[in-house]
Design a protein around this motif. Sequence first.
Motif, PDB file in Angstrom:
ATOM      1  N   MET A   1       0.827  -1.192   0.000  1.00  0.00           N
ATOM      2  CA  MET A   1       0.000   0.000   0.000  1.00  0.00           C
ATOM      3  C   MET A   1       0.877   1.264   0.000  1.00  0.00           C
ATOM      4  SD  MET A   1      -3.058   0.800  -0.164  1.00  0.00           S
ATOM      5  CE  MET A   1      -4.410   1.767   0.355  1.00  0.00           C
ATOM      6  N   LYS A   2       2.019   1.226   0.719  1.00  0.00           N
ATOM      7  CA  LYS A   2       2.912   2.374   0.756  1.00  0.00           C
ATOM      8  C   LYS A   2       3.416   2.722  -0.643  1.00  0.00           C
ATOM      9  CE  LYS A   2       4.893   2.173   5.378  1.00  0.00           C
ATOM     10  NZ  LYS A   2       6.135   2.016   6.142  1.00  0.00           N
ATOM     11  N   VAL A   3       3.763   1.693  -1.399  1.00  0.00           N
ATOM     12  CA  VAL A   3       4.290   1.905  -2.746  1.00  0.00           C
ATOM     13  C   VAL A   3       3.241   2.607  -3.617  1.00  0.00           C
ATOM     14  CG1 VAL A   3       5.076   0.740  -4.844  1.00  0.00           C
ATOM     15  CG2 VAL A   3       5.886  -0.026  -2.625  1.00  0.00           C
ATOM     16  N   ILE A   4       2.015   2.179  -3.533  1.00  0.00           N
ATOM     17  CA  ILE A   4       0.938   2.793  -4.321  1.00  0.00           C
ATOM     18  C   ILE A   4       0.754   4.252  -3.921  1.00  0.00           C
ATOM     19  CG2 ILE A   4      -1.553   2.762  -4.761  1.00  0.00           C
ATOM     20  CD1 ILE A   4      -1.381  -0.306  -4.564  1.00  0.00           C
ATOM     21  N   LEU A   5       0.788   4.547  -2.640  1.00  0.00           N
ATOM     22  CA  LEU A   5       0.644   5.930  -2.178  1.00  0.00           C
ATOM     23  C   LEU A   5       1.814   6.803  -2.620  1.00  0.00           C
ATOM     24  CD1 LEU A   5      -0.796   5.413   1.418  1.00  0.00           C
ATOM     25  CD2 LEU A   5      -1.971   6.379  -0.557  1.00  0.00           C
ATOM     26  N   ILE A   6       3.012   6.268  -2.554  1.00  0.00           N
ATOM     27  CA  ILE A   6       4.191   7.021  -2.976  1.00  0.00           C
ATOM     28  C   ILE A   6       4.133   7.296  -4.481  1.00  0.00           C
ATOM     29  CG2 ILE A   6       6.698   6.904  -3.289  1.00  0.00           C
ATOM     30  CD1 ILE A   6       6.771   5.456  -0.547  1.00  0.00           C
ATOM     31  N   VAL A   7       3.790   6.294  -5.260  1.00  0.00           N
ATOM     32  CA  VAL A   7       3.672   6.468  -6.715  1.00  0.00           C
ATOM     33  C   VAL A   7       2.596   7.507  -7.031  1.00  0.00           C
ATOM     34  CG1 VAL A   7       2.968   5.336  -8.858  1.00  0.00           C
ATOM     35  CG2 VAL A   7       4.598   4.218  -7.326  1.00  0.00           C
ATOM     36  N   ALA A   8       1.444   7.425  -6.366  1.00  0.00           N
ATOM     37  CA  ALA A   8       0.366   8.390  -6.585  1.00  0.00           C
ATOM     38  C   ALA A   8       0.812   9.803  -6.228  1.00  0.00           C
ATOM     39  CB  ALA A   8      -0.873   7.995  -5.776  1.00  0.00           C
ATOM     40  N   LEU A   9       1.530   9.953  -5.137  1.00  0.00           N
ATOM     41  CA  LEU A   9       2.018  11.257  -4.717  1.00  0.00           C
ATOM     42  C   LEU A   9       3.022  11.821  -5.727  1.00  0.00           C
ATOM     43  CD1 LEU A   9       2.018  13.475  -2.572  1.00  0.00           C
ATOM     44  CD2 LEU A   9       3.869  12.250  -1.440  1.00  0.00           C
ATOM     45  N   VAL A  10       3.938  10.986  -6.191  1.00  0.00           N
ATOM     46  CA  VAL A  10       4.925  11.417  -7.181  1.00  0.00           C
ATOM     47  C   VAL A  10       4.222  11.855  -8.470  1.00  0.00           C
ATOM     48  CG1 VAL A  10       6.783  10.615  -8.703  1.00  0.00           C
ATOM     49  CG2 VAL A  10       6.845  10.099  -6.256  1.00  0.00           C
ATOM     50  N   LEU A  11       3.239  11.090  -8.912  1.00  0.00           N
ATOM     51  CA  LEU A  11       2.505  11.442 -10.131  1.00  0.00           C
ATOM     52  C   LEU A  11       1.735  12.752  -9.966  1.00  0.00           C
ATOM     53  CD1 LEU A  11       1.186   7.974 -11.340  1.00  0.00           C
ATOM     54  CD2 LEU A  11       2.968   9.387 -12.380  1.00  0.00           C
ATOM     55  N   LEU A  12       1.121  12.962  -8.829  1.00  0.00           N
ATOM     56  CA  LEU A  12       0.389  14.206  -8.584  1.00  0.00           C
ATOM     57  C   LEU A  12       1.317  15.419  -8.566  1.00  0.00           C
ATOM     58  CD1 LEU A  12      -2.212  13.109  -5.884  1.00  0.00           C
ATOM     59  CD2 LEU A  12      -2.687  13.883  -8.210  1.00  0.00           C
ATOM     60  N   VAL A  13       2.444  15.287  -7.908  1.00  0.00           N
ATOM     61  CA  VAL A  13       3.411  16.383  -7.851  1.00  0.00           C
ATOM     62  C   VAL A  13       3.970  16.656  -9.254  1.00  0.00           C
ATOM     63  CG1 VAL A  13       5.682  17.066  -6.980  1.00  0.00           C
ATOM     64  CG2 VAL A  13       3.997  16.079  -5.424  1.00  0.00           C
ATOM     65  N   ALA A  14       4.301  15.600  -9.996  1.00  0.00           N
ATOM     66  CA  ALA A  14       4.830  15.761 -11.353  1.00  0.00           C
ATOM     67  C   ALA A  14       3.806  16.453 -12.251  1.00  0.00           C
ATOM     68  CB  ALA A  14       5.224  14.409 -11.940  1.00  0.00           C
ATOM     69  N   ARG A  15       2.539  16.068 -12.140  1.00  0.00           N
ATOM     70  CA  ARG A  15       1.497  16.684 -12.963  1.00  0.00           C
ATOM     71  C   ARG A  15       1.327  18.159 -12.611  1.00  0.00           C
ATOM     72  NH1 ARG A  15      -3.019  18.550 -14.239  1.00  0.00           N
ATOM     73  NH2 ARG A  15      -4.636  17.817 -15.561  1.00  0.00           N
ATOM     74  N   GLN A  16       1.480  18.503 -11.371  1.00  0.00           N
ATOM     75  CA  GLN A  16       1.324  19.892 -10.944  1.00  0.00           C
ATOM     76  C   GLN A  16       2.469  20.780 -11.416  1.00  0.00           C
ATOM     77  OE1 GLN A  16      -1.367  21.136  -9.406  1.00  0.00           O
ATOM     78  NE2 GLN A  16      -0.494  23.182  -9.366  1.00  0.00           N
ATOM     79  N   PHE A  17       3.693  20.255 -11.405  1.00  0.00           N
ATOM     80  CA  PHE A  17       4.860  21.096 -11.653  1.00  0.00           C
ATOM     81  C   PHE A  17       5.665  20.767 -12.906  1.00  0.00           C
ATOM     82  CE2 PHE A  17       4.174  21.154  -7.031  1.00  0.00           C
ATOM     83  CZ  PHE A  17       3.948  22.516  -6.872  1.00  0.00           C
ATOM     84  N   ILE A  18       5.485  19.581 -13.497  1.00  0.00           N
ATOM     85  CA  ILE A  18       6.353  19.172 -14.595  1.00  0.00           C
ATOM     86  C   ILE A  18       5.605  18.983 -15.918  1.00  0.00           C
ATOM     87  CG2 ILE A  18       7.954  17.393 -15.407  1.00  0.00           C
ATOM     88  CD1 ILE A  18       8.687  16.957 -12.448  1.00  0.00           C
TER      89      ILE A  18
END
Length: 165
Positions: free
Chosen positions: A1-18
Amino acid sequence: MKVILIVALVLLVARQFIYEPVEVHGKSMMPTFEENDRIILMKISEIEPFDMIVFKVADEKNYLKRVIGIAGDTVEIAEGTLQINGVAAEEPYLKNNRLLASQGDYGQMAEDFPAITVPAGYYFVLGDNRLNSVDSRMIGFIKKEDVIGEVMFRLSPAKQFGPVE
């Protein structure tokens, strides 16, 4: 579950700024982009002449256009030919549009436009479909801070999937 949350967080941050996915609306960039094409914008790239960008305008709409002039450039259309700093610009991406203009008795792709110099912090943009484009000829210069991102990748249609040149 941690891996899924980390991946989701990385994708959200990337979409916001990259990066940001966008759907194309309108005919101003035809045939380079058609209605409902899907593209990816990079928000962190350095904008150069002839890059395609998406930017916000005063009426809250987003526009997709090609950067023609950057700060300090003098831009004009004389006798239907785009000139940047007094030199005729090669525009291979307009090949199909030139053919359509000549077949439709339009003569030239765009009306002549007097020479203007792009101020610091701004861009001069044009649509590839010059006969049907609301661009810097009408709305003026585009502020750098109004740029959402540079078009880097096409998601659809599938036959054109890949990096955008």
